[in-house]
Write a protein that holds these residues in place. Structure first.
Motif, PDB file in Angstrom:
ATOM      1  N   ILE A  79       0.859  -1.190   0.000  1.00 24.31           N
ATOM      2  CA  ILE A  79       0.000   0.000   0.000  1.00 24.31           C
ATOM      3  C   ILE A  79       0.897   1.242   0.000  1.00 24.31           C
ATOM      4  O   ILE A  79       1.419   1.645   1.038  1.00 24.31           O
ATOM      5  N   MET A  80       1.076   1.845  -1.161  1.00 20.04           N
ATOM      6  CA  MET A  80       1.987   2.981  -1.290  1.00 20.04           C
ATOM      7  C   MET A  80       1.354   4.264  -0.776  1.00 20.04           C
ATOM      8  O   MET A  80       2.043   5.121  -0.214  1.00 20.04           O
ATOM      9  N   CYS A  81       0.041   4.430  -0.982  1.00 20.17           N
ATOM     10  CA  CYS A  81      -0.647   5.603  -0.440  1.00 20.17           C
ATOM     11  C   CYS A  81      -2.139   5.314  -0.354  1.00 20.17           C
ATOM     12  O   CYS A  81      -2.676   4.497  -1.103  1.00 20.17           O
ATOM     13  N   ASP A  82      -2.794   5.974   0.579  1.00 18.15           N
ATOM     14  CA  ASP A  82      -4.240   5.855   0.788  1.00 18.15           C
ATOM     15  C   ASP A  82      -4.746   7.276   1.012  1.00 18.15           C
ATOM     16  O   ASP A  82      -4.643   7.824   2.104  1.00 18.15           O
ATOM     17  N   GLN A  83      -5.315   7.862  -0.034  1.00 14.44           N
ATOM     18  CA  GLN A  83      -5.626   9.289  -0.014  1.00 14.44           C
ATOM     19  C   GLN A  83      -7.107   9.562  -0.241  1.00 14.44           C
ATOM     20  O   GLN A  83      -7.795   8.793  -0.906  1.00 14.44           O
ATOM     21  N   THR A  84      -7.558  10.678   0.304  1.00 11.18           N
ATOM     22  CA  THR A  84      -8.858  11.248  -0.035  1.00 11.18           C
ATOM     23  C   THR A  84      -8.606  12.355  -1.046  1.00 11.18           C
ATOM     24  O   THR A  84      -7.783  13.241  -0.796  1.00 11.18           O
ATOM     25  N   ILE A  85      -9.290  12.307  -2.174  1.00  4.00           N
ATOM     26  CA  ILE A  85      -9.030  13.277  -3.246  1.00  4.00           C
ATOM     27  C   ILE A  85     -10.334  13.922  -3.688  1.00  4.00           C
ATOM     28  O   ILE A  85     -11.428  13.450  -3.380  1.00  4.00           O
ATOM     29  N   THR A  86     -10.202  15.014  -4.415  1.00  7.30           N
ATOM     30  CA  THR A  86     -11.330  15.671  -5.071  1.00  7.30           C
ATOM     31  C   THR A  86     -10.935  15.946  -6.511  1.00  7.30           C
ATOM     32  O   THR A  86      -9.760  16.214  -6.805  1.00  7.30           O
TER      33      THR A  86
END
Length: 389
Positions: A237-244
């Motif tokens: 898991i390289m990144c776990d982001q919230t995006i818009t």
């Protein structure tokens, strides 16, 4: 089971014929039938699927060779290929489509407790399509390329038991993403699909219906990070982001936040970027869900190898759709029998056994036992050798 019945007749007893009769009456299937009823048509086509028949003539010859057993299989008279061809041409395919849906509902109840390879309480579906190539001059109603025809089988597969819950048959030109307009989202369910279904306006409809989706992001996605959750690079898991979304049209079509997970496969080193509207499940579960999407690809491969949906017995749209839906019914019926009889064998093994034993008279469960298989092998070994090299 009654040992006086052939295995084929015992298999047909698992079908809800009362429901089938209601559907036939609804669409007037037997209104002008003089010799071959819709029920007999279904039995013949199911027999063709179970025994790998290749053509109408093949069906006719095979059943004629067992004419003494036809009555006990549910046929009132010998089968003529011209009569069967007319039935496939004229009997409404929606009879078989709705009947398959009834069988699917039964199967889903039986497999609702099936475990996945990961912990998940939600219902999980995999959505994809497969293309069946056809000849344009023979199937002009199914255009695909300039010199080729095709039909597409859009399928929503329940990952618990690999039961197809939704099937839409179209010509080859229909783009996969348009099926999202036909599909009715189920609140709380998770829909796993590839990048071909990435349409933010349609996905927002799923979000508004309280359904979840997991798909892959395209490389040119225009988005900005709002928040980053802790990630474990040790498990990929390289990144776990919230995006818009930033784009004018994409942000208008999907104004809510999305979750972006970048996963690097420790074995292959390949990096994948997933998009989902589920912010509760662990990132590893989201990755496992997308990996489980491969089950729908295996389903397509399985039915193309073991059922008759690549070579059709008729050329009209009605005949093709009828054959596909009956093939789906046979697949689901075998899955129902497997569950109700608590059989450990795979569906492939069950179909192989049935393909050579349908005319036998023995209890159905006995046909799938190891002892029966050993006995059959012993009987075949005692046969005279035709050629001895």
């Amino acid at each position: 089971m009654n040992t006086g019945k052939t295995l084929f007749a015992q298999i047909m007893d698992f079908l809800p014929w009362t429901t089938f009769t209601r559907l036939v009456n609804r669409y007037g299937g037997d209104r002008y039938a003089k010799s071959l009823t819709c029920a007999e048509q279904f039995r013949i086509m199911a027999f063709a699927q179970l025994t790998y028949r290749e053509s109408l003539r093949d069906i006719e010859v095979c059943l004629s060779a067992q004419s003494a057993k036809l009555y006990h299989m549910g046929f009132r008279q010998e089968i003529k290929r011209s009569t069967l061809a007319d039935a496939n041409e004229l009997r409404d395919w929606r009879i078989h489509a709705e009947f398959a849906q009834r069988l699917i509902a039964q199967a889903r109840k039986l497999y609702v407790g099936e475990a996945l390879d990961f912990e998940l309480e939600n219902t999980a579906y995999a959505l994809d399509s497969t293309t069946i190539d056809l000849c344009l001059s023979v199937f002009p109603w199914a255009p695909f390329r300039t010199t080729k025809a095709a039909v597409k089988m859009h399928t929503l597969l329940d990952l618990r038991g690999n039961i197809p819950t939704f099937i839409h048959i179209s010509d080859g030109k229909l783009h996969d993403v348009n099926v999202l307009d036909v599909l009715v989202p189920e609140a709380g369910a998770i829909y796993v699909m590839d990048r071909g279904y990435l349409d933010f306006k349609r996905l927002h409809t799923f979000h508004q219906a309280s359904a979840f989706f997991v798909t892959r992001a395209k490389s040119n996605i225009d988005a900005r990070r709002v928040y980053s959750a802790p990630s474990d690079r040790g498990i990929g898991i390289m990144c776990d982001q919230t995006i818009t979304l930033n784009g004018y049209y994409s942000s208008r079509d999907y104004p809510a936040h999305l979750r972006r997970i970048r996963f690097k496969d420790p074995e292959t080193g390949k990096a994948l970027v997933f998009l989902t509207n589920n912010f509760v499940l662990p990132a590893t579960t989201i990755c496992a869900l997308y990996k489980a999407r491969w089950q729908v690809e295996l389903f397509f491969k399985w039915i193309k190898q073991h059922l008759r949906i690549k070579r059709f017995f008729g050329t009209s749209e009605n005949a093709v759709k009828s054959q596909i839906w009956i093939a789906v019914s046979v697949y689901v019926l075998v899955a129902i029998i497997k569950k109700r009889l608590n059989l450990d064998a795979s569906l492939r093994t069950l179909l192989q056994i049935l393909s050579v034993t349908l005319f036998e008279k023995m209890p159905l469960q006995q046909a799938f036992t190891t002892n029966a298989l050993v006995e059959n092998q012993a009987n075949s070994s005692s046969q005279l050798i035709l050629f001895d090299f």
